[in-house]
Design a protein around this motif. Structure first.
Motif, PDB file in Angstrom:
ATOM      1  N   GLU A 151       2.729  -7.255  11.950  1.00 44.00           N
ATOM      2  CA  GLU A 151       2.230  -8.725  11.009  1.00 44.00           C
ATOM      3  C   GLU A 151       0.663  -8.549  10.944  1.00 44.00           C
ATOM      4  O   GLU A 151       0.147  -7.696  11.841  1.00 44.00           O
ATOM      5  CB  GLU A 151       2.453  -9.853  11.540  1.00 44.00           C
ATOM      6  CG  GLU A 151       4.208 -10.283  10.476  1.00 44.00           C
ATOM      7  CD  GLU A 151       3.961 -11.871  10.931  1.00 44.00           C
ATOM      8  OE1 GLU A 151       4.154 -12.568  10.009  1.00 44.00           O
ATOM      9  OE2 GLU A 151       3.430 -12.354  12.588  1.00 44.00           O
ATOM     10  N   ARG A 211       3.490  -1.227   1.256  1.00 44.19           N
ATOM     11  CA  ARG A 211       3.620  -1.709   0.663  1.00 44.19           C
ATOM     12  C   ARG A 211       2.911  -0.217   0.028  1.00 44.19           C
ATOM     13  O   ARG A 211       3.668  -0.135  -0.968  1.00 44.19           O
ATOM     14  CB  ARG A 211       2.854  -2.524  -0.641  1.00 44.19           C
ATOM     15  CG  ARG A 211       1.628  -2.625  -0.025  1.00 44.19           C
ATOM     16  CD  ARG A 211       0.746  -4.292  -0.666  1.00 44.19           C
ATOM     17  NE  ARG A 211       0.077  -4.407  -1.179  1.00 44.19           N
ATOM     18  CZ  ARG A 211      -1.444  -3.709  -1.514  1.00 44.19           C
ATOM     19  NH1 ARG A 211      -1.028  -2.769  -1.569  1.00 44.19           N
ATOM     20  NH2 ARG A 211      -2.406  -4.386  -0.355  1.00 44.19           N
ATOM     21  N   GLU A 212       2.344   0.100   0.725  1.00 45.38           N
ATOM     22  CA  GLU A 212       1.402   1.878   0.389  1.00 45.38           C
ATOM     23  C   GLU A 212       2.200   3.200   0.484  1.00 45.38           C
ATOM     24  O   GLU A 212       2.217   3.745   0.668  1.00 45.38           O
ATOM     25  CB  GLU A 212       0.063   1.191   0.975  1.00 45.38           C
ATOM     26  CG  GLU A 212      -1.069   0.343   1.001  1.00 45.38           C
ATOM     27  CD  GLU A 212      -1.952   0.274   1.395  1.00 45.38           C
ATOM     28  OE1 GLU A 212      -2.885  -0.225   0.543  1.00 45.38           O
ATOM     29  OE2 GLU A 212      -2.601   0.906   2.641  1.00 45.38           O
ATOM     30  N   ARG A 230      -0.879  -0.064   4.542  1.00 46.16           N
ATOM     31  CA  ARG A 230       0.262  -0.882   4.124  1.00 46.16           C
ATOM     32  C   ARG A 230       1.582  -1.010   4.207  1.00 46.16           C
ATOM     33  O   ARG A 230       1.241  -0.164   3.532  1.00 46.16           O
ATOM     34  CB  ARG A 230      -0.570  -2.572   3.628  1.00 46.16           C
ATOM     35  CG  ARG A 230      -1.829  -2.550   3.756  1.00 46.16           C
ATOM     36  CD  ARG A 230      -1.708  -4.091   5.082  1.00 46.16           C
ATOM     37  NE  ARG A 230      -2.850  -4.065   5.416  1.00 46.16           N
ATOM     38  CZ  ARG A 230      -3.190  -5.250   6.337  1.00 46.16           C
ATOM     39  NH1 ARG A 230      -2.633  -5.925   6.768  1.00 46.16           N
ATOM     40  NH2 ARG A 230      -4.155  -5.977   6.341  1.00 46.16           N
ATOM     41  N   GLU A 246       2.267  -6.456   3.296  1.00 41.46           N
ATOM     42  CA  GLU A 246       1.386  -7.040   3.799  1.00 41.46           C
ATOM     43  C   GLU A 246       1.134  -6.244   5.461  1.00 41.46           C
ATOM     44  O   GLU A 246       0.064  -5.861   5.765  1.00 41.46           O
ATOM     45  CB  GLU A 246       0.477  -7.926   3.912  1.00 41.46           C
ATOM     46  CG  GLU A 246       0.113  -8.258   2.194  1.00 41.46           C
ATOM     47  CD  GLU A 246      -0.496  -6.412   0.928  1.00 41.46           C
ATOM     48  OE1 GLU A 246      -1.659  -7.107   2.129  1.00 41.46           O
ATOM     49  OE2 GLU A 246      -0.405  -6.835  -0.084  1.00 41.46           O
ATOM     50  N   ARG A 266       0.883  -4.228   8.610  1.00 40.00           N
ATOM     51  CA  ARG A 266       0.529  -3.189   9.219  1.00 40.00           C
ATOM     52  C   ARG A 266       1.860  -2.191   9.368  1.00 40.00           C
ATOM     53  O   ARG A 266       2.782  -2.647   9.857  1.00 40.00           O
ATOM     54  CB  ARG A 266      -0.381  -3.967  10.091  1.00 40.00           C
ATOM     55  CG  ARG A 266      -1.823  -3.770   9.354  1.00 40.00           C
ATOM     56  CD  ARG A 266      -2.409  -4.299  10.549  1.00 40.00           C
ATOM     57  NE  ARG A 266      -1.576  -5.412  11.461  1.00 40.00           N
ATOM     58  CZ  ARG A 266      -2.289  -6.206  12.617  1.00 40.00           C
ATOM     59  NH1 ARG A 266      -3.567  -5.468  12.962  1.00 40.00           N
ATOM     60  NH2 ARG A 266      -2.070  -7.115  13.044  1.00 40.00           N
TER      61      ARG A 266
END
Length: 217
Positions: free
Chosen positions: A217, A200-201, A198, A178, A180
């Motif tokens: 964060e 993870r993206e 994010r 999560e 940034r």
């Protein structure tokens, strides 16, 4: 050359992130007045004053660093030598190689605006506590990219370590999916692009190479 009286200087001039508007005036003045000019092919094409036809001697920086140093040794006998480096000379530039070849008294360094500095400015993120690392041609030591609460890391990237391959490394070092991730490419140019996703993206987002990544964060 330690016992030689210093008559001429090697001027290491930071030319900024790319757009000439981001070059400091002192660097521009040194480049415009250079009788011997060293730099990457793109920088020479942009800033060299007509080459030999204008009486200016030039040398392109390639993988043959020994040839570059030989050129500087030859030219400095007659006049100052200006060495153009991208961004700021103090941040991963040819300054390292020149310092290994010449004593400090031969060097005048004109700072420039680095792409890293511009990325933080574009995002309005203070960078006095940020960790700055390079994935350009290397992989940082694990402890330099480990997650810590409140941490911010700025990263140089290349064609291998990219916006897609670096995020898994960061998550293995404790960063949350999560967190940034700011992906900054072509900084200072008309086609500059900055996106925030994010961590993870990243694997499903278009891959960005040879730019700046900032994770927080």
């Amino acid at each position: 050359m330690e016992n030689t009286r210093v008559t001429y200087k090697i001027i290491i001039a930071g030319i900024g992130p790319g757009n000439p508007d981001y070059m400091v005036p002192l660097a521009r003045k040194a480049i415009e007045g250079a009788k011997a000019l060293v730099g990457g092919r793109r920088a020479l094409a942009q800033y060299a004053a007509g080459g030999a036809a204008a009486g200016q001697h030039t040398m392109a920086v390639t993988r043959d660093i020994e040839a570059v140093m030989a050129f500087i040794h030859e030219e400095i006998r007659e006049h100052d030598v200006v060495v153009m480096v991208s961004g700021d000379p103090g941040y991963y530039s040819l300054l390292d190689a020149v310092k290994r070849e010449f004593p400090p008294e031969y060097l005048d360094v004109i700072p420039g605006i680095s792409a890293m500095q511009l990325a933080f400015a574009r995002l309005a993120i203070p960078w006095h506590d940020a960790r700055l690392v390079s994935f350009h041609g290397r992989q940082p030591e694990r402890e330099k990219i480990l997650y810590q609460a409140g941490a911010i890391i700025g990263m140089l990237t290349d064609a291998k370590f990219t916006s897609r391959t670096i995020p898994p490394i960061l998550m293995e070092c404790g960063w949350s999916g999560e967190a940034r991730l700011h992906i900054c490419t072509r900084l200072s140019y008309d086609d500059e692009n900055i996106v925030t996703i994010r961590l993870r993206e990243a694997e499903n987002y278009p891959e960005a190479k040879n730019g700046i990544l900032i994770v927080e964060e």
